[in-house]
Scaffold this active site. Sequence first.
Site, PDB file in Angstrom:
ATOM      1  N   LYS A  10       0.831  -1.198   0.000  1.00  0.00           N
ATOM      2  CA  LYS A  10       0.000   0.000   0.000  1.00  0.00           C
ATOM      3  C   LYS A  10       0.874   1.260   0.000  1.00  0.00           C
ATOM      4  O   LYS A  10       1.981   1.251   0.509  1.00  0.00           O
ATOM      5  CB  LYS A  10      -0.886  -0.042   1.244  1.00  0.00           C
ATOM      6  CG  LYS A  10      -1.928   1.039   1.367  1.00  0.00           C
ATOM      7  CD  LYS A  10      -2.809   0.743   2.580  1.00  0.00           C
ATOM      8  CE  LYS A  10      -3.821   1.855   2.812  1.00  0.00           C
ATOM      9  NZ  LYS A  10      -3.162   3.081   3.304  1.00  0.00           N
ATOM     10  N   LYS A  15       7.822   1.153   1.416  1.00  0.00           N
ATOM     11  CA  LYS A  15       8.443   0.260   0.429  1.00  0.00           C
ATOM     12  C   LYS A  15       9.838   0.735   0.035  1.00  0.00           C
ATOM     13  O   LYS A  15      10.757  -0.072  -0.109  1.00  0.00           O
ATOM     14  CB  LYS A  15       7.563   0.148  -0.814  1.00  0.00           C
ATOM     15  CG  LYS A  15       6.190  -0.433  -0.581  1.00  0.00           C
ATOM     16  CD  LYS A  15       5.421  -0.596  -1.866  1.00  0.00           C
ATOM     17  CE  LYS A  15       5.146   0.733  -2.540  1.00  0.00           C
ATOM     18  NZ  LYS A  15       4.236   1.581  -1.743  1.00  0.00           N
ATOM     19  N   ASP A  39       8.260   4.113  -8.642  1.00  0.00           N
ATOM     20  CA  ASP A  39       7.272   4.925  -7.943  1.00  0.00           C
ATOM     21  C   ASP A  39       7.456   6.386  -8.330  1.00  0.00           C
ATOM     22  O   ASP A  39       8.570   6.911  -8.219  1.00  0.00           O
ATOM     23  CB  ASP A  39       7.436   4.755  -6.427  1.00  0.00           C
ATOM     24  CG  ASP A  39       6.250   5.313  -5.651  1.00  0.00           C
ATOM     25  OD1 ASP A  39       5.623   6.267  -6.147  1.00  0.00           O
ATOM     26  OD2 ASP A  39       5.968   4.792  -4.561  1.00  0.00           O
TER      27      ASP A  39
END
Length: 324
Positions: A10, A15, A39
């Site tokens: 999530k 991360k 990302d």
Amino acid sequence: MEPFVFFGGKGGVGKTTVSCAYALRCAHDGQRTLVVSTDPAHSVTDVFDQPFDDSPQPVAGIDGLDAMEIDPEDEVTRHLDEIRQDLSEQVSASMVNEINRQLEMSHGTPGAYESALFDRFVDVMRNSEPYDRVIFDTSPTGSTLRLLGLPDLLEGWIDRLMHKRRTSIDLFEKAAVGNNEPRRVMEGDPVLARLQQRKEFFEFAGSALHDDAAFFLVLNPDELSLNETDRAIDDLREKDLAVRGLVANKLTPSPDPDENGRGARYLRERVETETERLETIRSEFEPPLVAEIGWRSSEVKGNLLADVADELDIETASEPPTHV
């Protein structure tokens, strides 16, 4: 341990921190390592206090560790430019303007982002010879799951396109007869050649993800994170991609026993709740917990990143890829 490692989860669970910490640990253990951020937040730059772009660059002060950040917007533009060039070489001049118009419209359509980003990270895997380990810091769960599902989806789509193209060429050859000899255009057809190239690309991607990749999910000890992690495990299992382990991040520290103020009481209640959730993970989730990482009082970088790396119970030694 597989050569390609993906950390998902999530948004906001940490991360990037976990990916960079594992990359640091691999490099310290002698593995030539590349950490790749897909990302849009580009937090790898923040973790290492160093700017990165879409080509691997050495991380300052850490031997054997490179990093790169893939910009999704740049990848969409590059991806569409490649398609434009390929198609412009295969159609009449009158069609070029229409192709350009359609591609401009497709820039913001659903799937353009995933398709372009997928091509890029598969390209990284195909050209990973300089590294023992490649670590992917992925975008939030939903986007990552769509990416990982593309090989199975697009392989079938390519097969159907190739079948239609062959049927069309076959009908043309049967109809275009000169001097009693059929015109042979099947061999060397540029569209079929391009489709075959894409088919092989997706076959490699599917095989590499199934055989050469390990998946870890990062979560926080809250109900929303646990629920999303549970769904992600099921979704990955449906794609025949098993989750190797779970990383519980941002755990609340316990106050000292003699503290009994309002803050201490709050922390004890929170620790108790988180302990129950960790027990739920251990008893109800199939992948094992491979790390329980507590909150730090400052940004995780430098020595703090090394501390987090030490808490990860994940193998660093890697096997060479079976698909190249």
